[in-house]
Design an enzyme around this catalytic site. Structure first.
Site, short mmCIF file in Angstrom:
data_model
loop_
_atom_site.label_atom_id
_atom_site.label_comp_id
_atom_site.label_asym_id
_atom_site.label_seq_id
_atom_site.Cartn_x
_atom_site.Cartn_y
_atom_site.Cartn_z
N LYS A 41 -3.01 -7.19 -8.73
CA LYS A 41 -3.29 -6.82 -10.13
C LYS A 41 -3.06 -7.99 -11.08
CE LYS A 41 -3.18 -1.92 -9.71
NZ LYS A 41 -2.86 -0.63 -10.26
N ARG A 91 -7.89 9.73 -10.92
CA ARG A 91 -8.60 9.76 -12.20
C ARG A 91 -10.04 10.21 -12.02
NH1 ARG A 91 -6.09 4.10 -13.90
NH2 ARG A 91 -6.30 3.94 -11.66
N SER A 128 -3.41 1.14 -16.90
CA SER A 128 -2.47 0.16 -17.45
C SER A 128 -3.18 -1.14 -17.83
CB SER A 128 -1.36 -0.13 -16.44
OG SER A 128 -0.64 1.04 -16.17
P1 ADP Z 1 -2.98 1.72 -13.22
O1 ADP Z 1 -4.23 1.90 -12.41
O2 ADP Z 1 -2.99 2.45 -14.51
O3 ADP Z 1 -2.52 0.29 -13.28
P2 ADP Z 1 -0.94 2.22 -11.20
O4 ADP Z 1 -1.38 1.23 -10.23
O5 ADP Z 1 0.42 2.01 -11.76
O6 ADP Z 1 -1.87 2.47 -12.45
O7 ADP Z 1 -1.10 3.65 -10.58
C1 ADP Z 1 -0.12 4.39 -9.93
C2 ADP Z 1 -0.69 5.73 -9.56
O8 ADP Z 1 -1.03 6.43 -10.76
C3 ADP Z 1 -1.98 5.70 -8.74
O9 ADP Z 1 -1.94 6.80 -7.86
C4 ADP Z 1 -3.07 5.91 -9.76
O10 ADP Z 1 -4.20 6.52 -9.20
C5 ADP Z 1 -2.37 6.86 -10.70
N1 ADP Z 1 -2.94 6.82 -12.04
C6 ADP Z 1 -3.19 5.74 -12.78
N2 ADP Z 1 -3.73 6.08 -13.98
C7 ADP Z 1 -3.81 7.43 -13.98
C8 ADP Z 1 -4.30 8.41 -14.91
N3 ADP Z 1 -4.83 8.04 -16.08
N4 ADP Z 1 -4.22 9.70 -14.56
C9 ADP Z 1 -3.71 10.06 -13.37
N5 ADP Z 1 -3.25 9.20 -12.44
C10 ADP Z 1 -3.30 7.91 -12.74
#
Ligand code: ADP
Length: 158
Positions: A41, A91, A128
Site C-alpha cells: 500500500k 465493499r 483509507s
Molecule cells: P482500506 O482498503 O480502506 O485501506 P484496509 O486495508 O485497512 O482498508 O482494510 C481492512 C479490512 O477492512 C478489509 O477487509 C477491507 O475489505 C475492509 N474495508 C475497508 N474499507 C471498508 C469499507 N468502507 N466498508 C467495509 N469494509 C471495509
C-alpha cells in the site's frame, strides 16, 4: 467463547471499518482488531503505534474489542491470539476477488476460515487511500472518519 480477528492496514481507521467491527462485536464474544504494515500500500501515513492508538480510541465504545498490531502472517496471529475466524469487510465485487483468494490461501495454509461482512451502501465507497488523499489536500473528511482521526488529520495537514 468465539473470538474473531479483523486484520487490516487501518491507515487510518474510517467509518466503514468501524461499522464492520460494530457488527462483529454484536455477533461474536470478542473481536481483535490488528493493524499491519502493508508494503503493497506504499508509504504509510501513520505509524503502527499511532494507528493502534486511533483504532483503540475510535472503538472505545465497544467493550469486547481488543486492538493489537502485527508484522507476521495473519494466520499465525490468528493462531497466537486463539481466533476462531478471520473477519473481513466487503465493499463491492471488486474487493471480493482478492479477498476470496486470500481467504482460500489462508484456509489452505492454516485451516482458519474467513467470514465476510458486507458494508452498508453508505460506507461502500470509503477507503483509507482516498481519505489520505483528500486530507492531504485539505478536503472535508469529517463525516467519513471517527472524530479522533479527523482531529489527527487536521493536525497533520493544517
Ligand atoms: P482500506 O482498503 O480502506 O485501506 P484496509 O486495508 O485497512 O482498508 O482494510 C481492512 C479490512 O477492512 C478489509 O477487509 C477491507 O475489505 C475492509 N474495508 C475497508 N474499507 C471498508 C469499507 N468502507 N466498508 C467495509 N469494509 C471495509
Amino acid at each position: 467463547m468465539t473470538v474473531v480477528l479483523y486484520p487490516g492496514s487501518f491507515d487510518p481507521i474510517h467509518n466503514g471499518h468501524v461499522e464492520i467491527v460494530e457488527t462483529a462485536a454484536r455477533l461474536f464474544d470478542k473481536v481483535i482488531v490488528a493493524a499491519v504494515r502493508n508494503p503493497q500500500k506504499g508509504e504509510a501515513l501513520f505509524s503502527l503505534d499511532d494507528r493502534q492508538e486511533l483504532i483503540a480510541e475510535a472503538l472505545g465504545h465497544l467493550g469486547n474489542v481488543e486492538v493489537t498490531m502485527f508484522s507476521s502472517l495473519v494466520v499465525d496471529l490468528a493462531r497466537d491470539v486463539g481466533a476462531h475466524f478471520i473477519v473481513k469487510g466487503l465493499r463491492a465485487v471488486s474487493d471480493f476477488e482478492s479477498e476470496l483468494q486470500m481467504a482460500q490461501m489462508n484456509k489452505r495454509i492454516s485451516g482458519v476460515d474467513t467470514l465476510f461482512i458486507p458494508t452498508t451502501s453508505s460506507y461502500s465507497f470509503l477507503a483509507s487511500r482516498l481519505i489520505r488523499e483528500i486530507a492531504r489536500f485539505g478536503g472535508a473528511i469529517d463525516s467519513m472518519v471517527p472524530e479522533c482521526v479527523a482531529e489527527r488529520l487536521a493536525k497533520r495537514y493544517p
